[in-house]
Design an enzyme around this catalytic site. Structure first.
Site, short mmCIF file in Angstrom:
data_model
loop_
_atom_site.label_atom_id
_atom_site.label_comp_id
_atom_site.label_asym_id
_atom_site.label_seq_id
_atom_site.Cartn_x
_atom_site.Cartn_y
_atom_site.Cartn_z
N GLU A 3 0.72 -1.31 0.04
CA GLU A 3 -0.05 -0.08 -0.32
C GLU A 3 0.80 1.21 -0.08
OE1 GLU A 3 -2.82 -0.68 3.46
OE2 GLU A 3 -3.90 -2.20 2.10
N HIS B 253 -9.23 9.08 2.99
CA HIS B 253 -8.64 7.91 2.12
C HIS B 253 -8.96 8.54 0.75
CE1 HIS B 253 -8.24 4.19 0.08
NE2 HIS B 253 -7.89 3.54 1.33
N ARG C 265 -1.05 8.68 1.31
CA ARG C 265 -2.34 9.18 1.36
C ARG C 265 -2.47 10.48 1.16
NH1 ARG C 265 -5.19 4.61 4.93
NH2 ARG C 265 -4.92 3.12 3.53
N HIS D 254 -11.41 8.98 6.67
CA HIS D 254 -11.08 7.62 6.86
C HIS D 254 -10.62 7.27 8.42
CE1 HIS D 254 -10.12 3.51 5.65
NE2 HIS D 254 -8.81 3.77 5.79
N ARG E 285 -0.85 8.89 9.19
CA ARG E 285 -0.92 7.33 9.42
C ARG E 285 -0.42 6.28 8.09
NH1 ARG E 285 -4.42 2.83 8.79
NH2 ARG E 285 -5.72 4.11 7.73
#
Ligand code: SIN
Length: 539
Positions: free
Chosen positions: A112, A238, A289, A350, A385
């Site tokens: 990811e 997100h 992100r 998110h 994060r």
């Protein structure tokens, strides 16, 4: 009704359930949960758990990726703790019966954004649901654990509620009051230790990947009781939730299109089919992100469009159906065959990197109160994060907390049971104005999405603050004279959460990680610190 237990756990996601299973080895545990026990943020986690299990990976690389993503604010000790404890706790989950995806017998690792290696342990694209299934099965057969569904925590019980006990500066938690939705009554739950595991805050925004339960209850409850709250300005959007025009359908939750798709080669495109991410970052569609969400926001504004596209067609139908069966099916149900068509996506709220401040064992600034999972601010995530680090954080901190609670239970003083009063609902009544609740909820979501989203400015934040303050005060007045129910409790918590987010955002006069301000586009050394508020500093 009055209940007494050794440990009260509020919330039933991975943090609460895995903690409960460990604590039940030495204590009676009572779990209260707002809806049914499987309804939690964990249940909707598609991606997985980031863990070092492959020979070409290392703890140092996982730590480096996490620190880089966190933009200078991660607490290194907390990051090291989650990274180094990951592998054995994954092993424990497997022993409990969690079926992670495998390839030729070995764990199949996904990738990811922001990860320099493939390290995401997952169960196809329904990892959270598989973990919840296994944990709930084990909870169900454990005689030391009771689960009360449809119970919403209202507030913690502290010295403040008890006459004859002097309120000390360092308060102690003696349990919580909880609203039982089925019997329409408020229970007094007295406990030696209390653990908040209530998950996130996504519902304060119009578009969120979080379920309807994610109204920030635990953080608001902790704040009202005087806990230190940290880094609420860092709300992670997100980049890719399915665009379905939720404003018109009125649903509370947007469907997540997992970042694992980009890990498997999917690319972001504008409607004309042009790839755009390399204009923003050399990692392209797999950048962290914050960068991807801001890039999408900027492309949407530039082209005047409501969404961009994610293209996974190059992976091929068989691999898509095998790796992402849930996403494939969901998209097909609304007429999008992702093996042939591009997926319309839009960023959605998110994850909250902020929460109740705690130490390396989940201990808060309030005596006998712990916090785990998304409701906590452990220092792991810093200003942003790293994907799939949150289930790992929840697992590791639950394990640590369960160890220290064992000795804490033994040494805990006798509870002042007789002195703890039941909930006082005098002066409150049923109202005929319940419509105000849904109207206020919608107003809050509009304000947060319009003014406190991915790109912020002083003008927008002050505008939001003025409006939210008014709504918050109106809700407080309404709350004081109205018999409680779940919707009202959630609304009150949502208003307080938004207030904390806006106040924290105004305090950070720079841009870092998930907080981007057009007035202060640079990072500043003087802000290389957490934003801490309490109900004394921010009324
Ligand atoms: C995803 O599957 O993209 C979500 C994973 C995460 O938020 O950690």
């Amino acid at each position: 009704m009055r209940l007494k237990t050794d440990i009260l756990v509020i919330g039933s996601g991975i943090a609460g359930l895995s903690f409960a299973l460990k604590a039940a080895k030495y204590a009676k545990v009572l779990i209260v949960t707002k809806k049914d026990q499987a309804e939690s943020n964990t249940n909707y986690a598609q991606g997985g758990i980031a863990t070092v299990t492959s020979p070409d990976d290392s703890y140092d690389l996982h730590i480096k990726d996490t620190l880089e993503c966190g933009a200078g604010l991660c607490h290194t000790g907390a990051v090291e703790q989650i990274v180094k404890n990951g592998p054995h706790l994954i092993g424990e989950l497997i022993e409990l019966g969690v079926n992670f995806s495998r390839e030729q017998g070995k764990l199949d690792l996904g990738r990811e954004g922001g990860h320099s290696r493939k390290r995401i342990v997952h169960a196809k694209d329904l990892t959270g649901r598989e973990i919840e299934r296994a944990l709930l099965h084990n909870i169900g057969i454990n005689k030391n654990i009771t689960v009360l569904e449809h119970h919403t925590a209202i507030d913690l019980i502290t010295e403040h509620n008890i006459t004859g006990i002097k309120s000390r500066k360092n308060k102690t938690c003696f349990g919580a009051y909880a609203y039982d939705e089925i019997n329409d009554e408020i229970k007094t739950i007295i406990s030696k230790l209390t653990v908040i595991c209530t998950g996130g805050i996504g519902q304060v925004y119009l578009h969120t990947t979080n379920p309807a339960i994610a109204t920030g209850d635990g953080i608001a409850i902790g704040y009202r009781s005087g806990c230190r709250i940290g880094n609420m300005e860092f709300v992670q959007f997100h980049p890719t939730s399915l665009y379905e025009n939720k404003v018109t359908t009125g649903e509370a939750q947007s469907f997540l299109i997992s970042e694992a798709l980009r890990g498997a080669g999917a690319v972001l495109k504008t409607p004309d089919g042009a790839e755009f991410m390399f204009k923003y970052d050399s990692r392209g569609s797999l950048a962290p992100r914050d960068i991807v969400a801001r890039a999408i926001d900027s492309e949407m504004k530039k082209h005047g469009i409501d969404f961009v596209y994610l293209d996974i067609t190059a992976l091929g139908k068989n691999a898509i159906k095998n790796k992402f069966p849930y996403i494939y099916k969901k998209c097909l149900s609304i007429g999008i065959d992702i093996a042939k068509d591009m997926i319309p996506v839009v960023p959605a709220a998110h994850y909250s990197c902020g929460g109740i401040v705690c130490d390396l064992n989940g201990r808060t600034s309030l005596g006998s109160l712990f916090v785990l999972g998304e409701a906590s601010m452990t220092g792991v995530h810093g200003a942003n994060r790293l994907a799939s680090n949150s289930l790992l954080e929840a697992l590791v901190f639950a394990d640590k907390a369960a160890r220290v609670c064992k000795s804490e239970i033994k040494s805990s003083a006798a509870l002042p049971v007789g002195k703890i009063p039941d909930w006082d609902s005098s002066g409150t009544d049923n109202t005929e104005e319940w419509i105000l609740i849904s109207q206020n909820k919608n107003e809050i979501k509009q304000i947060m999405s319009n003014y406190v989203g991915i790109v912020r400015s002083n003008l927008r934040l002050h505008r939001a603050l003025r409006r939210i303050k008014l709504i918050k005060d109106e809700i407080e007045t309404f709350y004081k004279k109205t018999s409680v129910n779940r919707e009202l409790l959630e609304l009150r918590n949502m208003a307080q959460i938004t207030y904390m987010i806006i106040r924290s955002a105004l305090m950070r006069k720079e841009s870092r990680g998930l907080h981007y301000s057009t007035d202060y586009p640079e990072q500043k050394r003087s802000f290389l610190k957490d934003t801490i508020i309490t109900n004394e500093t921010v009324k």
